[in-house]
Every structure is written in structure tokens, then in C-alpha cells.
Design an enzyme around this catalytic site. Structure first.
Site, mmCIF file in Angstrom:
data_model
loop_
_atom_site.group_PDB
_atom_site.id
_atom_site.type_symbol
_atom_site.label_atom_id
_atom_site.label_comp_id
_atom_site.label_asym_id
_atom_site.label_seq_id
_atom_site.Cartn_x
_atom_site.Cartn_y
_atom_site.Cartn_z
ATOM 1 C CB VAL A 78 -0.937 0.004 1.230
ATOM 2 C CG1 VAL A 78 -1.733 1.305 1.304
ATOM 3 C CG2 VAL A 78 -1.878 -1.192 1.184
ATOM 4 C CD GLU A 110 8.252 -17.271 1.620
ATOM 5 O OE1 GLU A 110 7.873 -16.457 0.734
ATOM 6 O OE2 GLU A 110 8.154 -18.498 1.478
ATOM 7 C CE1 TYR A 122 0.446 -10.079 5.101
ATOM 8 C CE2 TYR A 122 2.602 -10.425 6.042
ATOM 9 C CZ TYR A 122 1.816 -9.980 5.010
ATOM 10 O OH TYR A 122 2.384 -9.443 3.881
#
Ligand SMILES: CC(C)(COP(=O)(O)OP(=O)(O)OC[C@H]1O[C@@H](n2cnc3c(N)ncnc32)[C@H](O)[C@@H]1OP(=O)(O)O)[C@@H](O)C(=O)NCCC(=O)NCCS
Length: 153
Positions: A78, A110, A122
Site C-alpha cells: 500500500v 514469507e 497477517y
């Protein structure tokens, strides 16, 4: 906290012409950015490459490698001026839909242990750690491990 996005971002396939903008953003947000050739190779290889537009202007991009039963998230970005508005979450949700549409049952990626923003995204999305790749990334003054994360789709 990410409020409802207004206007909602729109997603479209990345084109070669987008790489001019992508190559402006990439070095602004990564210490070790992808090169132009990395993106050209991703497009040539037929990876699932996306641009996110906000109010008609590009604000993010992502690259997925789709395989049998799984998707590998190679790049999610972003633009600096657009971060912390819920766009990273919107982008990863879009990529999840793409992966599910392809039949993927899990998404892998990763991430650098030092990348607090990405790890928080995440973690809050539902990715779980499944491994470590020692010395995977170049880093300032040496190498950095990669955490391998998995998201059951
Ligand atoms: C990681 C990245 C894509 C997140 O995009 P973003 O649009 O800022 O993220 P969002 O606004 O959707 O935030 C989603 C969640 O991520 C976490 N997060 C995002 N930026 C954070 C930061 N700087 N610090 C801590 N947590 C952060 C939060 O949990 C946030 O949820 P919340 O807003 O409800 O608290 C963005 O920071 C980025 O492009 N970074 C540079 C490129 C990169 O590192 N990509 C990942 C490589 S593995």
C-alpha cells in the site's frame, strides 16, 4: 481501527503500464524493493498481479502465485500516503477471493520478523506461523530470516 472505506477501493489486473507508478512506490515502502525486472517477470509468468485503485488513483498492488491447492502471496503493498486506512486489509481480502476462486485451500507467504505492520496485518487476518527460512532476506548489514505463514482459506 479501519473504518468503512469511502470510496471503496477497486481492483483490476496489473498492466505493464502500471509499472511506472509501481516502481515509484516500491522503493518508498521497502528497504529492499523488488526491481522492475521482478515485476516484469511476474507479469510474464502469468502470476495474478493486481492494482488497487482508490478514487480513481492507484494506491496499492499485490502479486499472487497460484498453484494446485495453494496460493503464494509474493507482494502486498500500500502506498505510504494511503497506509493505515484499511486498504491493506481490503487488498488481502481481495487476494483471498482470487485464490479461493482458483480453488486454493491455503495461502502462504514469507515476512520479515522486523516488519511489524505486515505481521500485525497477517496476525489479525488469520495467518499462522508454520516455519522459518534462515537468512532468507537481504538486510542492512547482513541477512534476515523469513517467517513462513499460512492462512487456511
Ligand atoms: C503491510 C501493509 C500492506 C499494511 O497496509 P495498510 O493499508 O497500512 O494496513 P491496514 O490499514 O489495512 O491495517 C490493517 C491492520 O494491519 C495492522 N497494521 C497496519 N499498519 C500497522 C502499523 N504501522 N503498525 C502496527 N500495526 C499495523 C493493524 O492490525 C491494522 O488493523 P487496525 O487498523 O484495525 O488496527 C503496508 O504497511 C505496506 O504496504 N507496507 C510496506 C510493504 C510491506 O511491508 N508489505 C508486506 C511485505 S511481507
Amino acid at each position: 481501527m479501519s473504518a468503512a472505506l469511502d470510496p471503496r477501493p477497486r481492483f483490476r489486473r496489473m498492466q505493464v503500464q502500471d509499472l511506472v507508478w509501481v516502481m515509484q512506490i516500491e522503493p518508498e515502502i521497502y528497504t529492499h524493493p523488488w526491481t522492475l525486472v521482478n515485476f516484469q517477470d511476474a507479469l510474464l509468468a502469468g502470476y495474478s498481479c493486481w492494482v488497487m485503485d482508490c478514487a480513481g488513483c492507484p494506491c496499492g498492488y499485490g502479486v499472487l502465485m497460484l498453484g494446485v491447492g495453494e496460493a503464494h502471496l509474493l507482494n502486498i503493498s500500500v502506498a505510504g500516503a494511503s497506509q493505515r486506512r484499511g486498504l491493506g486489509r481490503a487488498l488481502i481480502e481481495h487476494l483471498r477471493g482470487v485464490a479461493q476462486g482458483y480453488g486454493a485451500e491455503r495461502m502462504l507467504l514469507e515476512v520479515r520478523p522486523s516488519n511489524a505492520a505486515a505481521r500485525a496485518l497477517y496476525d489479525s487476518t488469520g495467518f499462522m506461523p508454520i516455519g522459518l527460512r534462515p537468512g532468507y532476506y537481504p538486510a542492512c548489514g547482513g541477512r534476515e530470516d523469513a517467517l513462513v505463514l499460512e492462512w487456511a482459506l
